[in-house]
Every structure is written in structure tokens, then in C-alpha cells.
Design a protein around this motif. Structure first.
Motif, PDB file in Angstrom:
ATOM      1  N   GLN A  92      77.673   2.488   8.845  1.00  0.00           N
ATOM      2  CA  GLN A  92      78.552   3.638   8.650  1.00  0.00           C
ATOM      3  C   GLN A  92      77.997   4.890   9.320  1.00  0.00           C
ATOM      4  OE1 GLN A  92      79.778   4.173   4.577  1.00  0.00           O
ATOM      5  NE2 GLN A  92      80.201   2.010   4.277  1.00  0.00           N
ATOM      6  N   CYS A  93      76.738   4.850   9.687  1.00  0.00           N
ATOM      7  CA  CYS A  93      76.133   5.913  10.475  1.00  0.00           C
ATOM      8  C   CYS A  93      75.074   5.284  11.370  1.00  0.00           C
ATOM      9  CB  CYS A  93      75.523   7.006   9.589  1.00  0.00           C
ATOM     10  SG  CYS A  93      74.263   6.406   8.458  1.00  0.00           S
ATOM     11  N   ALA A 113      81.367   1.176  11.744  1.00  0.00           N
ATOM     12  CA  ALA A 113      82.200   2.155  11.025  1.00  0.00           C
ATOM     13  C   ALA A 113      81.618   3.552  11.200  1.00  0.00           C
ATOM     14  CB  ALA A 113      82.302   1.782   9.548  1.00  0.00           C
ATOM     15  N   ARG A 115      81.196   7.347  12.053  1.00  0.00           N
ATOM     16  CA  ARG A 115      82.056   8.541  12.066  1.00  0.00           C
ATOM     17  C   ARG A 115      81.420   9.689  12.839  1.00  0.00           C
ATOM     18  NH1 ARG A 115      86.271   8.128   8.406  1.00  0.00           N
ATOM     19  NH2 ARG A 115      86.122   6.355   6.961  1.00  0.00           N
ATOM     20  N   THR A 116      80.093   9.688  12.931  1.00  0.00           N
ATOM     21  CA  THR A 116      79.361  10.733  13.654  1.00  0.00           C
ATOM     22  C   THR A 116      78.131  10.107  14.306  1.00  0.00           C
ATOM     23  OG1 THR A 116      78.027  11.306  11.713  1.00  0.00           O
ATOM     24  CG2 THR A 116      80.076  12.545  12.051  1.00  0.00           C
ATOM     25  N   ASN A 135      84.972   2.211  16.595  1.00  0.00           N
ATOM     26  CA  ASN A 135      84.383   2.847  15.425  1.00  0.00           C
ATOM     27  C   ASN A 135      85.421   3.768  14.762  1.00  0.00           C
ATOM     28  OD1 ASN A 135      81.417   2.211  14.857  1.00  0.00           O
ATOM     29  ND2 ASN A 135      81.430   2.396  17.092  1.00  0.00           N
ATOM     30  N   LEU A 136      84.955   4.725  13.964  1.00  0.00           N
ATOM     31  CA  LEU A 136      85.849   5.621  13.223  1.00  0.00           C
ATOM     32  C   LEU A 136      85.639   7.072  13.627  1.00  0.00           C
ATOM     33  CD1 LEU A 136      85.486   3.993   9.660  1.00  0.00           C
ATOM     34  CD2 LEU A 136      87.306   3.616  11.344  1.00  0.00           C
ATOM     35  N   LEU A 137      85.301   7.298  14.881  1.00  0.00           N
ATOM     36  CA  LEU A 137      85.062   8.651  15.357  1.00  0.00           C
ATOM     37  C   LEU A 137      86.376   9.429  15.395  1.00  0.00           C
ATOM     38  CD1 LEU A 137      82.701   7.786  18.349  1.00  0.00           C
ATOM     39  CD2 LEU A 137      82.017   8.606  16.087  1.00  0.00           C
ATOM     40  N   SER A 138      86.420  10.553  14.704  1.00  0.00           N
ATOM     41  CA  SER A 138      87.625  11.394  14.712  1.00  0.00           C
ATOM     42  C   SER A 138      87.509  12.525  15.727  1.00  0.00           C
ATOM     43  CB  SER A 138      87.881  11.973  13.319  1.00  0.00           C
ATOM     44  OG  SER A 138      86.778  12.751  12.892  1.00  0.00           O
ATOM     45  N   ASN A 158      88.904   4.507  19.056  1.00  0.00           N
ATOM     46  CA  ASN A 158      88.480   5.350  17.953  1.00  0.00           C
ATOM     47  C   ASN A 158      89.670   6.184  17.493  1.00  0.00           C
ATOM     48  OD1 ASN A 158      85.391   5.326  17.195  1.00  0.00           O
ATOM     49  ND2 ASN A 158      85.492   4.920  19.404  1.00  0.00           N
ATOM     50  N   SER A 159      89.432   7.325  16.873  1.00  0.00           N
ATOM     51  CA  SER A 159      90.519   8.176  16.367  1.00  0.00           C
ATOM     52  C   SER A 159      90.396   9.589  16.898  1.00  0.00           C
ATOM     53  CB  SER A 159      90.496   8.181  14.825  1.00  0.00           C
ATOM     54  OG  SER A 159      90.668   6.873  14.315  1.00  0.00           O
ATOM     55  N   ASN A 180      92.857   5.907  21.974  1.00  0.00           N
ATOM     56  CA  ASN A 180      92.629   7.011  21.049  1.00  0.00           C
ATOM     57  C   ASN A 180      93.930   7.812  20.959  1.00  0.00           C
ATOM     58  OD1 ASN A 180      89.621   7.489  20.143  1.00  0.00           O
ATOM     59  ND2 ASN A 180      89.507   6.761  22.260  1.00  0.00           N
TER      60      ASN A 180
END
Length: 232
Positions: A92-93, A113, A115-116, A135-138, A158-159, A180
Motif C-alpha cells: 500500500q506504500c 496499491a 497511493r504515494t 496502482n492507486l495514484l491519484s 492509475n487515477s 488515466n
């Protein structure tokens, strides 16, 4: 399980244990101090066996497609590591210990997963290729904007809704940002290849009849090669 007699081959430099449903390794593996390549991908590891961190000559380590949620601090002992594949795990990281692998050139952390990314990543001044697809990069990771030595950045699937300019990165050769929900293409310097929506338009898509330019899957560069690379 790994047959123990393998650990007696002390001149061994490559050991491929992929796709064996392994979930542990014997402590005797420490005897293989000449190992440069170790493939543990497509197994059932929930934690990296600490004995791996005793193999200080490792240049390439494959840990993809396991069930890893973290990496041990002892990984910092692998100071010769140049290639690390940790894709398709449960991260998650990005473990900060990765940022202590000073010779790392290639990092494949896709299909987790994340995010950063940690700001310490910019300490990896030998890093040239980073794969972060799936991944879950916003947002586009800010730390990558401070890594002028990067040559390949993959943030496909990603996002990310907005891309900052990448034109100031002198080493950049390829950026993959397809799939994206972005409204703009990243600006890049001349000669840098972009793969994603509006990649042939500079810098924004034409707002004509609502059409956008797509790159077909056939045109997209293939992911990191299935054939495992040799150390340089």
C-alpha cells in the motif's frame, strides 16, 4: 520446499525459484554468497525471508507476484542491488528501505496499491526506470519531478487527473501515462516519447467534435521483458 543440497553449490551465481508455491527459505541459503540473481517471483511469500538479505552480492532480485505487504529493513544490506521487481504484491506504500539501495537502476512496483511515493526516493540517483502501472495514484508523484536522471516513467492505469510538465527532466526518454482519467497530456522536452491520450498533440487535445486521439495497444511498448535480464 527448496532442496537443501542446492545450498552446497557455493559458486552458484544465478538461482531461479519462480512459480514453486514457496512460502519460506532455509537459513542454509546464506551459504550462497556468490549469488547475483535470485528469482522468487510467482510464489506464496507473505514476508521476504531474512536470509535473502544476507546475500550481499545480489544484483537482481525478483519478488513479483507474491503476497508481500512490506519489506524488511534488512533489505538495506543489499547494496549491490541494481534491479528490484516487486510488482503484483500487496504493497500500500513503497517501503522506504528501497530508498536506501543506492545503486538501484530499475524499480518495477506495478500492480500494487500504492497511493504515494516517499520523498526519499530522490536519493536514488542511479535510478533510470520506474514502473508504477496499475496502482492507486491519484496524482503524479511529486518526488519524480525532482529526479532529472530518470529515463523511463510508467504510470499507466492509475487515477491521475492532471499531469504537471515534465519538460524540465533532461534524462527523460519515455513516459507512459495511458489509462488515466487525465484531461491533459504531460508536457515533455523535444524527442521524448509519450504513450497515452493526446500524446501526438502539444500540449492539449483539440476540442473538436469531442474526439480524442488514442494510441492502440499494439503501439504501446511492451511491459518489462518476461525474459529476466542479466546483470551489467
Amino acid at each position: 520446499r527448496l532442496p537443501l543440497h542446492i545450498c552446497s553449490f557455493r559458486e552458484l551465481v544465478k538461482l531461479y525459484l519462480s512459480d514453486n508455491n514457496l512460502n519460506h527459505l532455509p537459513p542454509e541459503l546464506e551459504q550462497l554468497q556468490n549469488l547475483q540473481i535470485l528469482a522468487l517471483d510467482f510464489n506464496n511469500f507473505k514476508a521476504l525471508p531474512l536470509v535473502v538479505c544476507t546475500l550481499k552480492q545480489l544484483c537482481i532480485l525478483y519478488l513479483g507476484n507474491n503476497k508481500l505487504c512490506s519489506l524488511p529493513l534488512e533489505l538495506r544490506l543489499l547494496q549491490n542491488l541494481k534491479t528490484l521487481w516487486i510488482e503484483s504484491n500487496c504493497l500500500q506504500c513503497l517501503p522506504e528501505v528501497v530508498c536506501e539501495l543506492s545503486l538501484l537502476k530499475t524499480l518495477h512496483a506495478g500492480s500494487n496499491a500504492l497511493r504515494t511515493l516517499p520523498t526519499q526516493l530522490q536519493c536514488l540517483q542511479e535510478l533510470r526506470t520506474i514502473w508504477l502501472s496499475g496502482n492507486l495514484l491519484s496524482e503524479f508523484p511529486p518526488v519524480l519531478l525532482d529526479m532529472p536522471f530518470l529515463e523511463v516513467i510508467d504510470v499507466d492505469r492509475n487515477s491521475i487527473r492532471f499531469f504537471p510538465s515534465l519538460a524540465h527532466l533532461p534524462g527523460l526518454k519515455l513516459v507512459i501515462y495511458d489509462h488515466n482519467p487525465c484531461r491533459n497530456a504531460p508536457k515533455v522536452a523535444k524527442g521524448v516519447r509519450r504513450v497515452g491520450r493526446w500524446s501526438e498533440e502539444t500540449p492539449e487535445p483539440r476540442k473538436r467534435s469531442g474526439a480524442v486521439i488514442e494510441i492502440t495497444l499494439d503501439e504501446k511498448p511492451s511491459p518489462p521483458p518476461a525474459a529476466k535480464p542479466e546483470p551489467e
